[in-house]
Enzyme design. Structure first.
Site, PDB file in Angstrom:
ATOM      1  N   CYS A  54       0.863  -1.169   0.000  1.00 41.28           N
ATOM      2  CA  CYS A  54       0.000   0.000   0.000  1.00 41.28           C
ATOM      3  C   CYS A  54       0.910   1.232   0.000  1.00 41.28           C
ATOM      4  CB  CYS A  54      -0.906   0.009   1.231  1.00 41.28           C
ATOM      5  SG  CYS A  54      -1.840   1.547   1.414  1.00 41.28           S
ATOM      6  N   ASP A  61      -0.179  -5.890   0.314  1.00 39.40           N
ATOM      7  CA  ASP A  61      -1.423  -6.203  -0.378  1.00 39.40           C
ATOM      8  C   ASP A  61      -1.183  -7.485  -1.173  1.00 39.40           C
ATOM      9  OD1 ASP A  61      -3.054  -4.000   0.378  1.00 39.40           O
ATOM     10  OD2 ASP A  61      -2.034  -2.725  -1.081  1.00 39.40           O
TER      11      ASP A  61
END
Length: 156
Positions: A54, A61
């Site tokens: 992120c 992620d």
């Protein structure tokens, strides 16, 4: 084959110890001539453990990527694709930028007849985000199976 040049002779990463690139921009996508020129067929890569960061929080992620393409003159060499995808591990970008950026980079490098990528992202904050990109309408004369990645229920 003896006496004929190999379509693989220009590759620099395959068969060599190659470290993970520092960034997607630094990653080298290698290509080889399509061994079936003039034949329309689909190539599929599935990356169920794709990771990036992120860009705001730095938290990891995770996504299940599916890349489909109908080759033109070129095929992507799979080790270079793995290294390119791996270069996102320490790269901060939103899901949309990762998914669309991968699709666009492959389309630019390979000039395929057609390409699509589905980015099926695992939940952050309780919401999975799925991102899709394709280079144009799919060719009518090629079997293009569904990606069949289920709506989020533990993806698999």
């Amino acid at each position: 084959m003896t006496g004929s040049p190999s379509i693989y002779s220009g590759l620099t990463q395959l068969g060599a110890s190659t470290g993970l690139p520092d960034s997607p921009e630094a990653a080298v996508l290698e290509k080889v001539p399509n061994p079936e020129p003039g034949v329309r067929y689909l190539v599929r890569f599935t990356a169920p453990e794709f990771t990036s960061l992120c860009p705001i929080t730095g938290q990891p992620d995770f996504a299940h990527l599916m890349i489909d393409y109908v080759p033109g003159d070129w095929l992507v060499e799979s080790k270079s694709l793995k290294l390119f995808l791996g270069s996102f591990r320490n790269h901060g970008a939103f899901h949309e930028a990762c998914t669309v950026g991968i699709g666009r980079r492959l389309a630019e490098e390979l000039a395929p007849v057609w390409l699509r990528i589905g980015g099926y992202w695992y939940p952050r904050g309780g919401i999975p985000i799925d991102v899709f990109y394709q280079s144009g309408p799919p060719p009518a004369d090629v079997w293009i199976p569904a990606q069949d990645v289920p709506p989020y229920r533990g993806r698999g």
